[in-house]
Design a protein around this motif. Structure first.
Motif, short mmCIF file in Angstrom:
data_model
loop_
_atom_site.label_atom_id
_atom_site.label_comp_id
_atom_site.label_asym_id
_atom_site.label_seq_id
_atom_site.Cartn_x
_atom_site.Cartn_y
_atom_site.Cartn_z
N LYS A 1 40.67 1.30 -2.10
CA LYS A 1 39.67 0.66 -2.97
C LYS A 1 38.94 -0.43 -2.19
N GLY A 2 37.61 -0.39 -2.28
CA GLY A 2 36.82 -1.41 -1.59
C GLY A 2 36.14 -0.88 -0.34
N LEU B 1 39.57 1.78 12.71
CA LEU B 1 40.93 1.72 12.17
C LEU B 1 41.26 0.30 11.72
N ARG B 2 40.88 -0.68 12.49
CA ARG B 2 41.15 -2.08 12.15
C ARG B 2 40.48 -2.46 10.83
N ARG B 3 39.21 -2.08 10.66
CA ARG B 3 38.50 -2.39 9.42
C ARG B 3 39.16 -1.71 8.22
N VAL C 1 41.63 -3.51 4.80
CA VAL C 1 41.48 -3.23 3.36
C VAL C 1 42.78 -2.68 2.80
N ILE C 2 43.40 -1.75 3.52
CA ILE C 2 44.66 -1.16 3.06
C ILE C 2 45.73 -2.25 2.89
N MET C 3 45.87 -3.13 3.87
CA MET C 3 46.91 -4.16 3.79
C MET C 3 46.63 -5.15 2.67
#
Length: 127
Positions: free
Chosen positions: A46-47, A109-111, A115-117
């Motif tokens: 999400k986001g 991947l970092r971006r 969001v995932i974390m």
């Protein structure tokens, strides 16, 4: 020539339901991922644009099964499959015990991981 294994990777961590061991090589990140539980990534993405992973991944499934949802179809990757997951996918099923290798452009991947974390911490705080 640089190399890495699941045991020598210096990044990532044990997040309970998933263990991610990673290392960056120049512009790419190599991840060794093990899922202990079936995880639907929809709430974690999400986001992001269209609430989908915007990072492409190349990978190989050592064990188990992964299902990625795309706008118009699902892809199921099984043990022994090499795969390419372009931007715009959502992992919706990961068989517990699944293990795979994933190679991704580090910046994208970092971006996505940020969001995932953030979503992971928010969901964990609710539970």
């Amino acid at each position: 020539m640089p190399k890495v294994s699941r045991d020598t990777a210096t990044q990532g961590g044990d997040y309970g339901a998933v263990v991610d061991r990673a290392e960056e090589f120049g512009d790419y990140t190599v991840d060794f991922v093990t899922f202990r539980e079936d995880i639907d990534h929809r709430p974690l993405l999400k986001g992001l644009p269209d609430d989908r992973c915007q990072c492409p991944h190349w990978g190989y499934v050592f064990r188990g099964e992964l299902t990625f949802h795309y706008a118009d179809h699902d892809e199921v990757y099984h043990e022994g499959d090499a795969f390419y997951a372009p931007a715009g996918h959502v992992p919706v099923h990961t068989e517990p015990g699944s293990e795979y290798l994933q190679i991704s452009p580090s910046d994208e991947l970092r971006r996505t991981s940020e969001v995932i974390m953030k979503n992971f911490e928010s969901l964990r705080g609710q539970g």
